[in-house]
Write a protein that holds these residues in place. Structure first.
Motif, PDB file in Angstrom:
ATOM      1  N   GLY A 212       0.776  -1.232   0.000  1.00  0.00           N
ATOM      2  CA  GLY A 212       0.000   0.000   0.000  1.00  0.00           C
ATOM      3  C   GLY A 212       0.803   1.274   0.000  1.00  0.00           C
ATOM      4  N   THR A 213       2.143   1.165  -0.081  1.00  0.00           N
ATOM      5  CA  THR A 213       2.973   2.367   0.026  1.00  0.00           C
ATOM      6  C   THR A 213       3.600   2.785  -1.296  1.00  0.00           C
ATOM      7  OG1 THR A 213       4.991   1.121   0.577  1.00  0.00           O
ATOM      8  CG2 THR A 213       3.550   1.746   2.403  1.00  0.00           C
ATOM      9  N   TYR A 214       3.358   2.035  -2.362  1.00  0.00           N
ATOM     10  CA  TYR A 214       3.990   2.351  -3.639  1.00  0.00           C
ATOM     11  C   TYR A 214       2.906   2.433  -4.703  1.00  0.00           C
ATOM     12  CZ  TYR A 214       8.222   2.687  -6.538  1.00  0.00           C
ATOM     13  OH  TYR A 214       9.242   3.136  -7.351  1.00  0.00           O
ATOM     14  N   GLY A 215       3.266   2.290  -5.953  1.00  0.00           N
ATOM     15  CA  GLY A 215       2.306   2.443  -7.026  1.00  0.00           C
ATOM     16  C   GLY A 215       2.615   1.499  -8.171  1.00  0.00           C
ATOM     17  N   PRO A 216       1.851   1.620  -9.250  1.00  0.00           N
ATOM     18  CA  PRO A 216       0.778   2.571  -9.520  1.00  0.00           C
ATOM     19  C   PRO A 216      -0.414   2.401  -8.583  1.00  0.00           C
ATOM     20  CG  PRO A 216       1.576   1.567 -11.554  1.00  0.00           C
ATOM     21  CD  PRO A 216       2.154   0.786 -10.425  1.00  0.00           C
ATOM     22  N   GLY A 217      -1.130   3.501  -8.355  1.00  0.00           N
ATOM     23  CA  GLY A 217      -2.284   3.475  -7.465  1.00  0.00           C
ATOM     24  C   GLY A 217      -3.441   4.246  -8.046  1.00  0.00           C
ATOM     25  N   GLY A 218      -4.468   4.422  -7.214  1.00  0.00           N
ATOM     26  CA  GLY A 218      -5.639   5.173  -7.636  1.00  0.00           C
ATOM     27  C   GLY A 218      -6.676   4.370  -8.379  1.00  0.00           C
ATOM     28  N   PHE A 219      -6.568   3.030  -8.325  1.00  0.00           N
ATOM     29  CA  PHE A 219      -7.515   2.188  -9.033  1.00  0.00           C
ATOM     30  C   PHE A 219      -8.618   1.708  -8.078  1.00  0.00           C
ATOM     31  CE2 PHE A 219      -3.372   1.683 -11.162  1.00  0.00           C
ATOM     32  CZ  PHE A 219      -3.714   2.152 -12.426  1.00  0.00           C
ATOM     33  N   GLN A 220      -9.534   0.897  -8.603  1.00  0.00           N
ATOM     34  CA  GLN A 220     -10.622   0.365  -7.778  1.00  0.00           C
ATOM     35  C   GLN A 220     -10.035  -0.350  -6.558  1.00  0.00           C
ATOM     36  OE1 GLN A 220     -13.304  -2.075 -10.061  1.00  0.00           O
ATOM     37  NE2 GLN A 220     -13.276  -0.693 -11.819  1.00  0.00           N
ATOM     38  N   SER A 221     -10.608  -0.071  -5.400  1.00  0.00           N
ATOM     39  CA  SER A 221     -10.040  -0.591  -4.156  1.00  0.00           C
ATOM     40  C   SER A 221     -10.182  -2.101  -4.023  1.00  0.00           C
ATOM     41  CB  SER A 221     -10.697   0.096  -2.958  1.00  0.00           C
ATOM     42  OG  SER A 221     -12.099  -0.114  -2.979  1.00  0.00           O
ATOM     43  N   ASP A 222     -11.091  -2.712  -4.769  1.00  0.00           N
ATOM     44  CA  ASP A 222     -11.296  -4.155  -4.643  1.00  0.00           C
ATOM     45  C   ASP A 222     -10.517  -4.948  -5.688  1.00  0.00           C
ATOM     46  OD1 ASP A 222     -12.784  -3.220  -6.771  1.00  0.00           O
ATOM     47  OD2 ASP A 222     -14.480  -4.582  -6.425  1.00  0.00           O
ATOM     48  N   ARG A 223      -9.596  -4.277  -6.390  1.00  0.00           N
ATOM     49  CA  ARG A 223      -8.820  -4.975  -7.413  1.00  0.00           C
ATOM     50  C   ARG A 223      -7.336  -4.709  -7.214  1.00  0.00           C
ATOM     51  NH1 ARG A 223     -11.225  -4.240 -13.352  1.00  0.00           N
ATOM     52  NH2 ARG A 223      -9.772  -5.968 -13.636  1.00  0.00           N
ATOM     53  N   ASP A 224      -6.516  -5.697  -7.534  1.00  0.00           N
ATOM     54  CA  ASP A 224      -5.069  -5.558  -7.442  1.00  0.00           C
ATOM     55  C   ASP A 224      -4.488  -5.307  -8.826  1.00  0.00           C
ATOM     56  OD1 ASP A 224      -4.950  -5.980  -4.697  1.00  0.00           O
ATOM     57  OD2 ASP A 224      -4.896  -8.162  -4.931  1.00  0.00           O
ATOM     58  N   PHE A 225      -3.514  -4.410  -8.879  1.00  0.00           N
ATOM     59  CA  PHE A 225      -2.844  -4.094 -10.130  1.00  0.00           C
ATOM     60  C   PHE A 225      -1.340  -4.305  -9.962  1.00  0.00           C
ATOM     61  CE2 PHE A 225      -6.879  -2.057 -10.629  1.00  0.00           C
ATOM     62  CZ  PHE A 225      -7.137  -2.086 -12.000  1.00  0.00           C
TER      63      PHE A 225
END
Length: 437
Positions: free
Chosen positions: A185-198
Motif C-alpha cells: 500500500g505504500t507504492y504504485g501505480p495506485g488510484g484504481f478500484q479498491s477491490d482490485r489488485d494491479f
C-alpha cells in the motif's frame, strides 16, 4: 503469476530483444572470450588522481589485459617495445565513472508517465530500451552502474547484466537490485478500484516473515543489492511517512548480510532515514530533508547518501519550471539546504543520479548539480570515483592504480576546473578494451 514463470518470461524477452541487436550464434556466445594481453600505453595530457584529488601532468597508464599495470610519469613507466600507444592530447584521463543510483528500465517521464511504463509498456520493449540505455551510459564514460529497481520489469536487470558480462551487448558493469521491496500500500501505480489488485513497481512484503521471503526471493533471482523503501507518500493526506517498522528493516538487513549482500533504502525524510540507518543499511537514497540529529547519526554510522539532485530538478523541469528564471520550488530549495548541511557536517556523499527520470547517457548532469549545490569540481569527481567505489564496497576500481580494473575515461579539457568537460568524452575503456572511439 509465479516468480519462476516471470523469470522465464524475462529471459525469453531479453533473448528476443538482444537477438535483433547482435548477430551472435548460440555456439559462439557459449565460447569463452579471449583476453588480449597486448600491452597498451595511454598518453593523455594529465591524469586525475582521484585518491589525492589532484591532476598529474605528463603521466601515462600502462594496461595489459583487463588490468592497469603501471601509472606514473612517462620516464618511469617501463612499456614493452611493442606496446600499442594511444595518444590523447588535450585530455584528462579519469577512472571509469560510477553512478550509484540508476534505472535502466525507465525513460524520461515527459515521454511516457511512470505508471504507463509500468502498466502499459511490453516487457520486450522495456528490455530493448534498456539495451540502448546501457550503451549510451557506457559511451558517456560511466563504466559502473548500480541499478536500483526495474520498476515493474521483474528480474530483467539480471538478464541485462548477463548479456553485458558475456559481451553480447555493450554496457557498464552492473550491480542490480531486481524488483526492490516496499510495504503493501505504500507504492504504485495506485488510484484504481479498491477491490482490485494491479501490478506494482516493486515487490510488496510485510512482516518479518514476509520481508525475509522477499529478500531471499530476490537473491535467488540474481540481486546483487537489496533495495527497500523506508518511507513513502502514504500519510492520510499524502504526506511522506515511514513504511517498514524497525524490526522489518532490521530483518531485511540481517537476511541480506547473511548472504554477503548490502542494503540501500529510499528514504527522503528524517523519520524514515533514522529508522533505516539504525537498521544498518549501507547507503541512503535521496535524503531530501536532513536534521542535525540525522546528520550526526549519518556521520557516526558512516552511512553515505546519494542525493539524486538532477532527478529532483528533472521533475520540475518536466512540468514547466524554468531554472534560473522562475522561483526555486520548495522541494528543490530544501535539497539545497540539506545538501549543504550534509557537506558541512562531513557526511559521505555519493554520485547517484536516479537517471531514467532524465535521459540515459546524460548521467554527468548529477556531477554538474553536485558542483552547483556546493561541491568543488574535484569533490564531485571524487564522488563519482573513489567515494562511490568505497561506498559500494568495490575495491577493484575508483582510482587509477596498478592491479585495478582498466576502466578509464578521457575527456577533452580539465573537469577539475570545468565539470562540464565530462560531456566531452573522447575515449572510454572498459576492462582493457577501448569502447570509444
Amino acid at each position: 503469476m509465479s516468480n519462476q514463470f516471470l523469470l522465464t518470461r524475462v529471459r525469453t524477452c531479453l533473448a528476443i530483444a538482444l537477438g535483433f541487436v547482435v548477430g551472435h550464434s548460440p555456439a559462439a556466445a557459449s565460447q569463452p572470450r579471449r583476453v588480449d594481453t597486448t600491452a597498451i600505453v595511454i598518453v593523455p595530457s594529465r591524469i586525475f588522481d582521484a585518491a589525492a584529488g589532484v591532476n598529474r601532468d605528463g603521466w601515462v597508464v600502462l594496461v595489459r589485459g583487463d588490468r592497469i599495470v603501471a601509472v606514473g610519469p612517462t620516464e618511469r613507466v617501463d612499456a614493452p617495445p611493442l606496446a600499442q600507444r594511444i595518444d590523447l592530447p588535450g585530455t584528462t584521463l579519469l577512472p571509469g565513472l560510477i553512478d550509484a543510483h540508476s534505472h535502466l528500465f525507465l525513460h524520461p517521464y515527459v515521454e511516457t508517465p511512470w505508471a504507463d511504463q509500468v502498466l502499459r509498456e511490453p516487457l520486450a520493449l522495456r528490455v530493448a530500451r534498456a539495451t540502448v540505455a546501457a550503451r549510451r551510459t557506457l559511451e558517456a564514460g560511466f563504466t559502473t552502474l548500480r541499478d536500483l529497481g526495474t520498476e515493474g520489469a521483474g528480474y530483467a536487470d539480471v538478464g541485462l547484466k548477463q548479456a553485458i558480462d558475456q559481451g553480447i551487448i555493450p554496457g557498464p558493469r552492473l550491480l542490480v537490485a531486481t524488483r526492490a521491496i516496499v510495504a503493501t500500500g505504500t507504492y504504485g501505480p495506485g488510484g484504481f478500484q479498491s477491490d482490485r489488485d494491479f501490478p506494482q513497481g516493486a515487490q510488496e512484503a510485510d512482516g518479518v516473515d514476509g520481508v525475509t521471503r522477499a529478500v531471499r526471493d530476490q537473491i535467488k533471482h540474481g540481486a546483487d543489492w537489496i533495495k527497500a523503501y523506508a518511507d513513502g507518500s502514504w500519510g492520510p493526506r499524502g504526506e511522506t511517512e515511514p513504511t517498514f517498522t524497525e524490526s522489518e528493516l532490521e530483518t531485511i538487513v540481517d537476511v541480506a548480510r547473511s548472504s554477503g549482500r548490502l542494503v540501500t533504502t529510499h528514504a527522503r525524510f528524517p523519520a524514515g532515514i533514522e529508522r533505516a540507518v539504525r537498521a544498518g543499511v549501507t547507503t541512503i537514497e535521496h535524503g531530501d530533508s536532513l536534521t542535525p540529529d540525522v546528520l550526526r547519526l549519518l556521520v557516526e554510522r558512516r552511512i553515505a547518501i546519494c542525493p539524486t539532485l538532477a532527478a529532483t530538478e528533472a521533475g520540475y523541469l518536466r512540468t514547466g519550471w524554468r531554472k534560473g528564471i522562475d522561483p526555486m520550488p520548495a522541494e528543490v530549495a530544501m535539497k539545497h539546504r540539506s545538501f549543504r548541511a550534509a557537506l558541512d557536517a562531513g557526511v559521505e556523499i555519493c554520485n547517484g543520479s536516479d537517471v531514467g527520470a532524465f535521459p540515459h547517457g546524460e548521467n554527468a548532469r548529477e556531477l554538474e548539480a553536485l558542483v552547483e549545490y556546493g561541491m568543488t569540481p574535484v569533490q564531485a569527481l571524487q564522488a563519482a570515483t573513489v567515494v562511490d567505489a568505497r561506498a559500494l564496497h568495490l575495491g577493484d576500481r575508483g582510482v587509477i592504480a596498478p592491479g585495478l580494473l582498466a576502466d578509464l575515461v578521457a575527456v577533452d579539457g580539465d573537469p577539475t576546473r570545468d565539470i562540464r568537460a565530462l560531456y566531452r568524452v573522447r575515449f572510454v575503456m572498459k576492462g582493457g578494451i577501448a569502447v570509444v572511439p
